[in-house]
Design an enzyme around this catalytic site. Sequence first.
Site, PDB file in Angstrom:
ATOM      1  N   ASP A  16      -0.172  12.414  -9.470  1.00 13.50           N
ATOM      2  CA  ASP A  16      -0.368  11.668  -8.227  1.00 13.50           C
ATOM      3  C   ASP A  16      -1.871  11.578  -7.959  1.00 13.50           C
ATOM      4  OD1 ASP A  16      -0.588  10.836  -5.581  1.00 13.50           O
ATOM      5  OD2 ASP A  16       1.116  12.035  -4.909  1.00 13.50           O
ATOM      6  N   ASN A  30      -6.361  -4.132  -2.129  1.00 11.98           N
ATOM      7  CA  ASN A  30      -6.334  -5.607  -2.098  1.00 11.98           C
ATOM      8  C   ASN A  30      -7.600  -6.093  -1.393  1.00 11.98           C
ATOM      9  OD1 ASN A  30      -5.834  -5.923   0.835  1.00 11.98           O
ATOM     10  ND2 ASN A  30      -3.863  -4.960   0.331  1.00 11.98           N
ATOM     11  N   GLY A  38       2.242   1.092  -2.551  1.00 17.63           N
ATOM     12  CA  GLY A  38       1.860   1.739  -3.812  1.00 17.63           C
ATOM     13  C   GLY A  38       0.773   2.791  -3.640  1.00 17.63           C
ATOM     14  N   VAL A  39      -0.180   2.791  -4.547  1.00 14.20           N
ATOM     15  CA  VAL A  39      -1.295   3.742  -4.524  1.00 14.20           C
ATOM     16  C   VAL A  39      -2.057   3.636  -3.194  1.00 14.20           C
ATOM     17  CG1 VAL A  39      -3.549   4.236  -5.546  1.00 14.20           C
ATOM     18  CG2 VAL A  39      -1.625   3.739  -7.020  1.00 14.20           C
ATOM     19  N   ASP A  40      -2.282   2.410  -2.775  1.00 10.50           N
ATOM     20  CA  ASP A  40      -3.052   2.147  -1.557  1.00 10.50           C
ATOM     21  C   ASP A  40      -2.398   2.839  -0.354  1.00 10.50           C
ATOM     22  OD1 ASP A  40      -5.029   0.974  -0.055  1.00 10.50           O
ATOM     23  OD2 ASP A  40      -4.278  -1.080  -0.233  1.00 10.50           O
ATOM     24  N   THR A 124      -1.048  -2.607 -12.299  1.00  6.38           N
ATOM     25  CA  THR A 124       0.198  -2.508 -13.090  1.00  6.38           C
ATOM     26  C   THR A 124       1.446  -2.286 -12.235  1.00  6.38           C
ATOM     27  OG1 THR A 124       0.061  -0.113 -13.453  1.00  6.38           O
ATOM     28  CG2 THR A 124      -1.079  -1.521 -15.042  1.00  6.38           C
ATOM     29  N   GLY A 125       1.293  -2.291 -10.903  1.00  6.59           N
ATOM     30  CA  GLY A 125       2.453  -2.133 -10.024  1.00  6.59           C
ATOM     31  C   GLY A 125       2.805  -3.477  -9.405  1.00  6.59           C
ATOM     32  N   TYR A 127       1.024  -5.879  -8.612  1.00  4.66           N
ATOM     33  CA  TYR A 127       0.292  -7.011  -9.186  1.00  4.66           C
ATOM     34  C   TYR A 127       0.779  -7.408 -10.581  1.00  4.66           C
ATOM     35  CZ  TYR A 127      -3.105  -7.275  -5.318  1.00  4.66           C
ATOM     36  OH  TYR A 127      -3.711  -7.451  -4.095  1.00  4.66           O
TER      37      TYR A 127
HETATM   38  N1  AR6 Z   1      -0.557   8.070  -7.985  1.00  7.16           N
HETATM   39  C1  AR6 Z   1      -0.815   7.461  -9.168  1.00  7.16           C
HETATM   40  N2  AR6 Z   1      -0.262   6.276  -9.509  1.00  7.16           N
HETATM   41  C2  AR6 Z   1       0.578   5.683  -8.624  1.00  7.16           C
HETATM   42  C3  AR6 Z   1       0.885   6.263  -7.359  1.00  7.16           C
HETATM   43  C4  AR6 Z   1       0.271   7.511  -7.049  1.00  7.16           C
HETATM   44  N3  AR6 Z   1       0.493   8.141  -5.887  1.00  7.16           N
HETATM   45  N4  AR6 Z   1       1.741   5.415  -6.705  1.00  7.16           N
HETATM   46  C5  AR6 Z   1       1.951   4.356  -7.531  1.00  7.16           C
HETATM   47  N5  AR6 Z   1       1.277   4.522  -8.686  1.00  7.16           N
HETATM   48  P1  AR6 Z   1       0.134  -0.465  -7.229  1.00  7.16           P
HETATM   49  P2  AR6 Z   1      -1.492  -2.824  -7.953  1.00  7.16           P
HETATM   50  C6  AR6 Z   1       1.157   3.619  -9.873  1.00  7.16           C
HETATM   51  O1  AR6 Z   1       1.288  -1.359  -6.869  1.00  7.16           O
HETATM   52  O2  AR6 Z   1      -0.503  -3.264  -8.974  1.00  7.16           O
HETATM   53  C7  AR6 Z   1      -0.870  -2.500  -2.764  1.00  7.16           C
HETATM   54  O3  AR6 Z   1       0.004  -2.960  -1.776  1.00  7.16           O
HETATM   55  C8  AR6 Z   1       2.190   2.537 -10.030  1.00  7.16           C
HETATM   56  O4  AR6 Z   1       3.331   3.046 -10.707  1.00  7.16           O
HETATM   57  O5  AR6 Z   1      -0.200   0.639  -6.301  1.00  7.16           O
HETATM   58  O6  AR6 Z   1      -2.961  -2.840  -8.299  1.00  7.16           O
HETATM   59  C9  AR6 Z   1      -2.311  -2.946  -2.527  1.00  7.16           C
HETATM   60  O7  AR6 Z   1      -2.616  -3.003  -1.160  1.00  7.16           O
HETATM   61  C10 AR6 Z   1       1.438   1.512 -10.877  1.00  7.16           C
HETATM   62  O8  AR6 Z   1       1.489   1.848 -12.266  1.00  7.16           O
HETATM   63  O9  AR6 Z   1      -1.245  -1.328  -7.385  1.00  7.16           O
HETATM   64  C11 AR6 Z   1      -2.345  -4.279  -3.186  1.00  7.16           C
HETATM   65  O10 AR6 Z   1      -1.878  -5.306  -2.319  1.00  7.16           O
HETATM   66  C12 AR6 Z   1      -0.021   1.675 -10.450  1.00  7.16           C
HETATM   67  O11 AR6 Z   1      -0.068   2.903  -9.732  1.00  7.16           O
HETATM   68  C13 AR6 Z   1      -1.410  -4.134  -4.359  1.00  7.16           C
HETATM   69  O12 AR6 Z   1      -0.505  -3.089  -4.006  1.00  7.16           O
HETATM   70  C14 AR6 Z   1      -0.569   0.569  -9.572  1.00  7.16           C
HETATM   71  O13 AR6 Z   1       0.433   0.099  -8.690  1.00  7.16           O
HETATM   72  C15 AR6 Z   1      -2.140  -3.709  -5.611  1.00  7.16           C
HETATM   73  O14 AR6 Z   1      -1.253  -3.730  -6.686  1.00  7.16           O
END
Ligand code: AR6
Length: 185
Positions: A16, A30, A38-40, A124-125, A127
């Site tokens: 995490d 974003n 997600g991460v954000d 990779t989530g 997006y």
């Molecule tokens: N720790 C590590 N990796 C994680 C965690 C965590 N706690 N949670 C999710 N992941 P994403 P994006 C992985 O969707 O694709 C947001 O709403 C997840 O499995 O967080 O860049 C922003 O505000 C995936 O592999 O980011 C933007 O609008 C990766 O982190 C949008 O999402 C990225 O997934 C950005 O989308």
Amino acid sequence: MRVHINQAAIELVQGDITEQDTQAIVNAANTTLLGGGGVDGAIHRAAGPRLLRETSTLGGCATGDAKISGGYRLKADHVIHAVGPVYRKDDPDVARLLASAHRRSLEVALEHGVSTVAFPAISTGVYGYPLHEAAPIALGTTADFLRDHPQITLVRFVLFDQRALAAFEAALADLSRSDPNVQPD
Ligand code: AR6
């Protein structure tokens, strides 16, 4: 898995991003920098409301760029908010923008005296960037940067699940075969 580029290390772990003790963690943000899922969402929850108070003063962030804030309740002193591209198949711009989000994050780290950084798998989530396409870009851009900037000593990629870890491990094994600067541990 861990490799070296001169004195610096690239590490892959499953975990995490909010729990990392690197000096900075990177957020997959974003362009508004006002939070999201997600991460954000996880980073904003863990850091507490002062993070949003600061990011709302930063004027947003272009895709492919990165901005820095404090870490507040996190172990990390800083959060580097990077904006990756929304994936579009066969669009050469997305690879350039994903590389740029990584390079800009590392440049911002350097400008703030940060030498240890943890990244999630940006784009990779939500997006939609396929892991097997994103991993070589993330790792290749990082390896190139570390070769030229020895001030950064550790870049840790924190992959949320086994599938993401496996994709990054395969890409790092390929990179250590093709790039003589990348040495196995
Ligand atoms: N720790 C590590 N990796 C994680 C965690 C965590 N706690 N949670 C999710 N992941 P994403 P994006 C992985 O969707 O694709 C947001 O709403 C997840 O499995 O967080 O860049 C922003 O505000 C995936 O592999 O980011 C933007 O609008 C990766 O982190 C949008 O999402 C990225 O997934 C950005 O989308």
